[in-house]
Design an enzyme around this catalytic site. Sequence first.
Site, PDB file in Angstrom:
ATOM      1  N   LYS A  35       1.167  -0.978   0.098  1.00 18.32           N
ATOM      2  CA  LYS A  35      -0.088  -0.255  -0.293  1.00 18.32           C
ATOM      3  C   LYS A  35       0.973   1.118  -0.115  1.00 18.32           C
ATOM      4  CE  LYS A  35      -3.916   0.477   2.633  1.00 18.32           C
ATOM      5  NZ  LYS A  35      -5.328   0.258   2.637  1.00 18.32           N
ATOM      6  N   ARG A 105      -3.730   3.167   8.874  1.00 20.98           N
ATOM      7  CA  ARG A 105      -3.634   1.798   8.910  1.00 20.98           C
ATOM      8  C   ARG A 105      -3.079   0.720   7.935  1.00 20.98           C
ATOM      9  NH1 ARG A 105      -8.549   2.199   4.631  1.00 20.98           N
ATOM     10  NH2 ARG A 105      -8.647   4.057   4.413  1.00 20.98           N
ATOM     11  N   GLY A 114      -8.165  -7.282   5.268  1.00 15.68           N
ATOM     12  CA  GLY A 114      -9.060  -7.636   6.284  1.00 15.68           C
ATOM     13  C   GLY A 114      -8.545  -7.826   7.454  1.00 15.68           C
ATOM     14  N   MET A 116      -5.694  -7.266   9.442  1.00 18.02           N
ATOM     15  CA  MET A 116      -4.837  -5.829  10.205  1.00 18.02           C
ATOM     16  C   MET A 116      -5.883  -5.398  10.938  1.00 18.02           C
ATOM     17  SD  MET A 116      -1.067  -6.531   9.625  1.00 18.02           S
ATOM     18  CE  MET A 116      -1.192  -6.084   7.670  1.00 18.02           C
ATOM     19  N   ARG A 360      -3.621  -1.266  -6.443  1.00 20.48           N
ATOM     20  CA  ARG A 360      -1.926  -2.465  -6.023  1.00 20.48           C
ATOM     21  C   ARG A 360      -2.651  -3.616  -7.372  1.00 20.48           C
ATOM     22  NH1 ARG A 360      -5.400  -4.868  -0.461  1.00 20.48           N
ATOM     23  NH2 ARG A 360      -7.131  -5.257  -2.042  1.00 20.48           N
ATOM     24  N   HIS A 476     -16.120  -8.859   1.640  1.00 19.14           N
ATOM     25  CA  HIS A 476     -14.750  -9.943   2.283  1.00 19.14           C
ATOM     26  C   HIS A 476     -14.886 -11.619   1.505  1.00 19.14           C
ATOM     27  CE1 HIS A 476     -13.296 -13.375   4.891  1.00 19.14           C
ATOM     28  NE2 HIS A 476     -12.328 -11.776   5.298  1.00 19.14           N
ATOM     29  N   SER A 785      14.784 -42.663 -11.553  1.00 17.55           N
ATOM     30  CA  SER A 785      13.852 -42.133 -11.529  1.00 17.55           C
ATOM     31  C   SER A 785      13.529 -41.869  -9.560  1.00 17.55           C
ATOM     32  CB  SER A 785      12.755 -43.055 -11.750  1.00 17.55           C
ATOM     33  OG  SER A 785      11.299 -41.708 -11.440  1.00 17.55           O
ATOM     34  N   CYS A 852      10.126 -39.253  -9.685  1.00 21.79           N
ATOM     35  CA  CYS A 852       7.981 -39.836  -9.779  1.00 21.79           C
ATOM     36  C   CYS A 852       7.151 -39.975  -8.701  1.00 21.79           C
ATOM     37  CB  CYS A 852       8.202 -41.258 -10.575  1.00 21.79           C
ATOM     38  SG  CYS A 852       8.962 -42.889  -9.984  1.00 21.79           S
ATOM     39  N   TYR A 872      13.760 -34.713 -16.125  1.00 27.85           N
ATOM     40  CA  TYR A 872      12.543 -34.512 -15.981  1.00 27.85           C
ATOM     41  C   TYR A 872      11.358 -34.909 -14.269  1.00 27.85           C
ATOM     42  CZ  TYR A 872      12.019 -39.525 -15.601  1.00 27.85           C
ATOM     43  OH  TYR A 872      11.853 -40.771 -15.280  1.00 27.85           O
TER      44      TYR A 872
HETATM   45  C1  PEP Z   1       8.198 -43.243  -4.519  1.00 28.87           C
HETATM   46  O1  PEP Z   1       8.083 -43.761  -3.540  1.00 28.87           O
HETATM   47  O2  PEP Z   1       8.216 -41.889  -4.309  1.00 28.87           O
HETATM   48  C2  PEP Z   1       7.293 -43.902  -5.837  1.00 28.87           C
HETATM   49  C3  PEP Z   1       6.649 -42.643  -6.763  1.00 28.87           C
HETATM   50  O3  PEP Z   1       6.626 -45.209  -5.796  1.00 28.87           O
HETATM   51  P1  PEP Z   1       4.970 -45.535  -5.000  1.00 28.87           P
HETATM   52  O4  PEP Z   1       4.568 -43.902  -4.815  1.00 28.87           O
HETATM   53  O5  PEP Z   1       4.711 -46.393  -5.714  1.00 28.87           O
HETATM   54  O6  PEP Z   1       6.067 -45.951  -3.861  1.00 28.87           O
END
Ligand code: PEP
Length: 894
Positions: A35, A105, A114, A116, A360, A476, A785, A852, A872
């Site tokens: 502000k 303010r 809202g 503070m 803002r 709000h 992975s 993963c 990835y």
């Molecule tokens: C993990 O352990 O991160 C994984 C992807 O395998 P899962 O969740 O199947 O154990």
Amino acid sequence: MGDTAQQMSKEQWVYSFGGGSADGNTSMKNLLGGKGANLAEMARLGLPVPPGFTITTAVCTAYYDNGETYPGGLDAEVDAALKAVEAETGKSFGDADNPLLVSVRSGARASMPGMMDTVLNLGLSEITVQGLAKKAGERFAYDSYRRFIQMYSNVVLGVKHDVFEHILDDYKERQDYQLDTEMTADDWKEIIVQYKAAVKKQLGKPFPDDPREQLWGAITAVFGSWMNDRAILYRKLNDIPAEWGTAVNVQSMVFGNMGDTSATGVAFTRDPSTGEKTFYGEFLINAQGEDVVAGIRTPAPISRSRADALGSDEAPLEEAMPKVYEELVEVANTLESHYRDMQDIEFTVEDNKLYMLQTRNGKRTAAAALKIAVDMASEGLINEEEAVLRLMPGQLDQLLHPTIAPDAKRDVIVKGLPASPGAAVGKVVFDSDEAAELAEKGEDVILMRVETSPEDIHGMHAARAIVTSRGGMTSHAAVVARGMGRPCVCGAGTLQIDPAKGVFRSGGREFKKGDVVTIDGAEGEVLVGAIDMVQPDLSGDFGKLMEWADRARRLKVRTNAETPADVETAKNFGAEGIGLCRTEHMFFDAERIPVVRSMILAEDKKGREAALSKLLPMQRGDFAEIFRIMEDRPCTIRLLDPPLHEFLPHSEDEMAEVAKSAGVSVDTLKRQANELHESNPMLGHRGCRLGITYPEIYEMQARAIFEAAVQVAKETGYKPVPEVMIPLVATQKELDILKAKVDATAKAVFSETGTELEYLVGTMIELPRACLQAGKIAESAAFFSFGTNDLTQTTLGISRDDAARFLKAYEEQGIYEKDPFVTLDQTGVGELVQMAAERGRKTRPDIKLGICGEHGGDPASVMFCDSLGLDYVSCSPYRVPIARLAAAHAALNK
Ligand code: PEP
Ligand code: MG
């Protein structure tokens, strides 16, 4: 800090603005708060900003660091800044004839609507009220004075509102008044006497009549409110660190409540719900700013076009105050092109003169963020990369989830304002605590209230959607719901909520608390029952922005999926391959589970092989389907991972059924199941340990993968490149033994079919030992992975299945700031990932690296993976676009 220390550091604690200039500017948000920085910037732009000054966030930090005392020199700076405001306005603080009144303010770096405290009309006293009366009339002056006493006593002195409400109600009753407007100046004078007496009685000392004492009281209250419960909760929900502190803005008052030539309002330079380029806002004649935001009176639209769109009968600002409207539009345009972003502005009109109180970057729904970003890029206001950065990855969730099917039958209970889009189904509750409790138990709830206040934050967060019977698009409820991405219907005027009876009514119909309704935030409707939803549109602006994001990012995004439907969804969301196909998920199918069970319960290898030969064609079919959908994209398929006992029957009935089909007695079955039972199955006979002990299972799976790949290659001409992944490896030797079997199977299949395909064998890295040994393991693995679910579990020694019981306390006490199973613990688990990546690359420079675990779809974790140079991330289908955008942000923010 003493004077000398302050002089040494030469820190400036107070920054003035007004009269076409300012000490600060918009780049100083960290120090001046949003502000304050923007008030300074507007003053610099020559816009009509009432003069004032900002006490910096550094003062807040110093105040808390030094046991709630102010840094030396602050009072002198405040005095000087106050003098400058007096000079600019020609008024003086505490003056009987021409008193300066100010608002005080909060204003943090990030907006915390809202959360503070605010004090208005400060500087009023027995003396100065007379000066105000000369300018604006006695009635107005004494009404303002009693409002000030009420607000100040509440915010600064901690006196409860109802003390004042009782006094006023009693007085009105005695006078036989229905409305506040019937109160005369003399009535207000009498009320003031009573208010002051009540304050004195409660606090044992009189209400402060000295404006300077009032000012310091208010400044301290605002700094104090940085640490109130709701501000702390809001910061937690929005990742705002406590160290940031708030600034305090002291600004000369302008009055929007001085009669019909005065008004106050808020506006957005574009529609914050849809992103459409229309001037959008609301105002109230004869009101103070708080009245609009609090949603007590329902405001009128600003422009004729909005009034028509909403079917409002009230005169828009465009017609009520055409000159002011024209000037406001001009100011809005100036601000939008100056900031190159949609602005959320607050203004006040005092006796036909426009004043700007705030600007803002406006909060917006994900849909609006998307449209505004793409539109601004095509208007040339920003470039494509900036457009990508304008949409927060976490926000995308709102765009990817279903809305109500267009042909669905709608039984409308009530229609209000379309305050925040999206659709949600749930049971109606009237109370925020109840909403939070039920949500905790896994129920979907809709929070329905007359209006919401900052006290409702936890209930709003817990609810799937919010409905209010009162308040406008900037109330709000509306602002907070949009920020949280909750669908919201506001100001549903015909809705009557009766918490005492546990019912709500509209249009002559009555419903009960707990009844299921559907909210259509885009239409502003509350509908009976659970209504069909449709998938979102991923073309148009979405497609364009994601294309720009893809151009910007380095990190690839794959998906964790195994069913054809999920694989298809992920492909449509832009998945560039499969990062994790959990083959065990294919085992649970009703048709297959008996075969799987007979495989597990087989007495010997021969029995197991017989069952496996039945599973082979089933798995082959699954993999073929995946390869077909994914075409040439890489597919990582993980061999069986979970402990076998997970597949065993549990109930007596199931036992009997399985025993019968396996040709064994129930007792034998129970004995075998007992043998498979483990105390710590997560650390037990699972992952590659299954392959080591029952190699025929992995051989069958590898055969299914290669046969499917060959089949699809022949059929379609695509060249699937299967990536066979061995889970839970801790040693190179495990991998070597199993890789040899996979290679032998590949060789056999290729020679049987006469078709040879490229393939990779790699491993999951999900145990600390594997991270340590990554250099050795990489000799045998073509890819790693990172299974960060198990890696988090095993590194932290916290069971991923039971963590919820105590992790909340851990988060609350800041031991882990975030749930480490949601956001990667970068300093612990992250360091292991980094080490393994480095060691793996050292052995095999072209090793493919991905992640993963669940973290693959968490924006902060995705950015971390980008910083480690992984190839990835892989995440569930709905999070693929989020990961794509997060990867783009990571690249662009470098
Ligand atoms: C993990 O352990 O991160 C994984 C992807 O395998 P899962 O969740 O199947 O154990
Ligand atoms: Mg795992």
